[in-house]
Design a protein around this motif. Structure first.
Motif, mmCIF file in Angstrom:
data_model
loop_
_atom_site.group_PDB
_atom_site.id
_atom_site.type_symbol
_atom_site.label_atom_id
_atom_site.label_comp_id
_atom_site.label_asym_id
_atom_site.label_seq_id
_atom_site.Cartn_x
_atom_site.Cartn_y
_atom_site.Cartn_z
ATOM 1 N N ILE A 33 -15.030 -1.070 -13.993
ATOM 2 C CA ILE A 33 -15.521 0.234 -14.434
ATOM 3 C C ILE A 33 -15.684 1.176 -13.246
ATOM 4 O O ILE A 33 -16.180 0.791 -12.197
ATOM 5 N N ALA A 35 -17.449 4.984 -12.694
ATOM 6 C CA ALA A 35 -18.337 5.864 -13.444
ATOM 7 C C ALA A 35 -18.958 6.920 -12.537
ATOM 8 O O ALA A 35 -18.998 6.774 -11.315
ATOM 9 N N TRP A 36 -19.431 7.960 -13.171
ATOM 10 C CA TRP A 36 -20.207 9.005 -12.503
ATOM 11 C C TRP A 36 -21.582 9.078 -13.149
ATOM 12 O O TRP A 36 -21.702 9.112 -14.380
ATOM 13 N N TYR A 37 -22.592 9.092 -12.294
ATOM 14 C CA TYR A 37 -23.971 9.292 -12.712
ATOM 15 C C TYR A 37 -24.488 10.558 -12.034
ATOM 16 O O TYR A 37 -23.884 11.047 -11.070
ATOM 17 N N LEU A 47 -26.121 8.376 -16.853
ATOM 18 C CA LEU A 47 -24.665 8.245 -16.914
ATOM 19 C C LEU A 47 -24.057 9.557 -17.389
ATOM 20 O O LEU A 47 -24.475 10.113 -18.398
ATOM 21 N N GLN A 50 -17.824 7.383 -17.824
ATOM 22 C CA GLN A 50 -17.265 6.180 -17.239
ATOM 23 C C GLN A 50 -15.910 5.888 -17.864
ATOM 24 O O GLN A 50 -15.623 6.285 -19.000
ATOM 25 N N THR A 52 -13.124 2.528 -18.158
ATOM 26 C CA THR A 52 -12.881 1.117 -17.905
ATOM 27 C C THR A 52 -11.474 0.906 -17.380
ATOM 28 O O THR A 52 -10.635 1.818 -17.389
ATOM 29 N N ARG A 71 -8.954 8.185 -13.611
ATOM 30 C CA ARG A 71 -8.874 7.271 -12.477
ATOM 31 C C ARG A 71 -7.431 7.008 -12.119
ATOM 32 O O ARG A 71 -6.554 6.997 -12.997
ATOM 33 N N CYS A 95 -21.093 8.275 -7.621
ATOM 34 C CA CYS A 95 -20.020 7.434 -8.125
ATOM 35 C C CYS A 95 -20.519 5.990 -8.163
ATOM 36 O O CYS A 95 -21.234 5.549 -7.252
ATOM 37 N N GLN A 96 -20.143 5.287 -9.209
ATOM 38 C CA GLN A 96 -20.461 3.865 -9.316
ATOM 39 C C GLN A 96 -19.194 3.099 -9.634
ATOM 40 O O GLN A 96 -18.392 3.513 -10.485
ATOM 41 N N GLN A 98 -17.802 -0.913 -10.452
ATOM 42 C CA GLN A 98 -18.104 -2.316 -10.735
ATOM 43 C C GLN A 98 -16.858 -3.139 -10.410
ATOM 44 O O GLN A 98 -15.759 -2.820 -10.874
ATOM 45 N N THR A 104 -21.819 -4.384 -8.213
ATOM 46 C CA THR A 104 -21.829 -2.952 -8.478
ATOM 47 C C THR A 104 -22.140 -2.201 -7.193
ATOM 48 O O THR A 104 -23.046 -2.595 -6.447
#
Length: 116
Positions: A33, A35-37, A47, A50, A52, A71, A95-96, A98, A104
């Motif tokens: 994954i 993602a942006w938080y 969140l 995101q 996948t 992405r 940015c996150q 996994q 993570t």
């Protein structure tokens, strides 16, 4: 350890656009994954969007229709195109990533400020 480099934040007037980028180390394998938080003063980190590895995308209700996450799996890079920005979008965006069987990881954060 996975290094994430964020870019693209800044100051923009309401109604304007910004594009955020998040690049993971090129030798990172198994990213699931991306993602942006975001987090604004006095609020919890939330969140924003995101995506996948299979391309399933989720957006927060507050940004649906205005923000687009994408992405590039070859470049290990995620993007967040933000259009029609509002004052309430002002926050630090994180940015996150996994990574399968590793964990993570978070970027350092980039400030987005929307002015009237």
């Amino acid at each position: 350890q996975v290094q994430l480099v964020e870019s693209g934040g800044g100051l923009v007037q309401a109604g304007g656009s910004l594009r955020l980028s998040c690049a993971a180390s090129e030798d990172t394998f198994g990213i699931t994954i991306m993602a942006w938080y975001r987090q604004s003063p006095g609020n919890q980190r939330e969140l924003v969007a995101q995506v996948t590895g299979r391309g399933r995308i989720t957006y927060a209700d507050s940004v649906q229709g205005r923000f687009t996450i994408s992405r590039d799996s070859v470049k290990n890079t995620a993007y967040l195109q933000m259009n029609n920005l509002k004052l309430e979008d002002t926050a630090v965006y994180y940015c996150q990533v996994q990574v399968r069987a590793i964990g993570t990881f978070w970027g350092q954060g980039t400030q987005v400020t929307v002015s009237s």
